[in-house]
Design an enzyme around this catalytic site. Sequence first.
Site, PDB file in Angstrom:
ATOM      1  N   GLU A  11       1.098  -0.729  -0.036  1.00 35.96           N
ATOM      2  CA  GLU A  11       0.258   0.171   0.371  1.00 35.96           C
ATOM      3  C   GLU A  11       0.785   1.086   0.375  1.00 35.96           C
ATOM      4  O   GLU A  11       2.135   1.270   1.012  1.00 35.96           O
ATOM      5  CB  GLU A  11      -0.566  -0.237   1.410  1.00 35.96           C
ATOM      6  CG  GLU A  11      -2.069  -1.248   1.320  1.00 35.96           C
ATOM      7  CD  GLU A  11      -3.692  -0.564   0.275  1.00 35.96           C
ATOM      8  OE1 GLU A  11      -3.722   0.009  -0.028  1.00 35.96           O
ATOM      9  OE2 GLU A  11      -4.013  -1.452   0.554  1.00 35.96           O
ATOM     10  N   ASP A  49     -10.268   6.461  -3.633  1.00 35.72           N
ATOM     11  CA  ASP A  49      -8.819   5.447  -4.311  1.00 35.72           C
ATOM     12  C   ASP A  49      -9.829   5.758  -5.413  1.00 35.72           C
ATOM     13  O   ASP A  49     -10.578   6.046  -5.741  1.00 35.72           O
ATOM     14  CB  ASP A  49      -9.664   3.995  -3.004  1.00 35.72           C
ATOM     15  CG  ASP A  49     -10.608   3.967  -2.932  1.00 35.72           C
ATOM     16  OD1 ASP A  49     -11.371   4.098  -3.656  1.00 35.72           O
ATOM     17  OD2 ASP A  49     -10.539   2.428  -1.969  1.00 35.72           O
TER      18      ASP A  49
END
Length: 165
Positions: free
Chosen positions: A35, A44
């Site tokens: 991540e 996102d």
Amino acid sequence: MPPSLRKAVAAAIGGGAIAIASVLITGPSGNDGLEGVSYIPYKDIVGVWTVCHGHTGKDIMLGKTYTKAECKALLNKDLATVARQINPYIKVDIPETMRGALYSLLYNVGAGNFRTSTLLRKINQGDIKGACDQLRRWTYAGGKQWKGLMTRREIEREICLWGQQ
């Protein structure tokens, strides 16, 4: 998998599955894992408000700049939640490396579909390799397959299989 990440994951094994997942997610330096890190909330690829190393939820404060310590605390809390959500469904002993890879996967995709997945069925049948191979199927977001998710799943699969060696 980059050698630095491999080394960091190997060093985390003694800390258990949450430590393994944390290193996978954050990487050796804290911002070079599976991540990315953003201290400022953003949407996102599927439009979900996200901050730090992929934390989502109603507790995100838009406009706030999070600290490294706050991000670490959110990750630890989120991984503990993932563990509570999936551990009751795993009915067989599995290696901590496999459990860590599962925590990383489900931190990324959510635990909802895990309970009815072929992945879980293979785990509970004792088919570790078959279960680890299932990680390759979890590469879609918003109905589209993503190269970044394919790369991530290959790394998680490699860690998942460490217990086989």
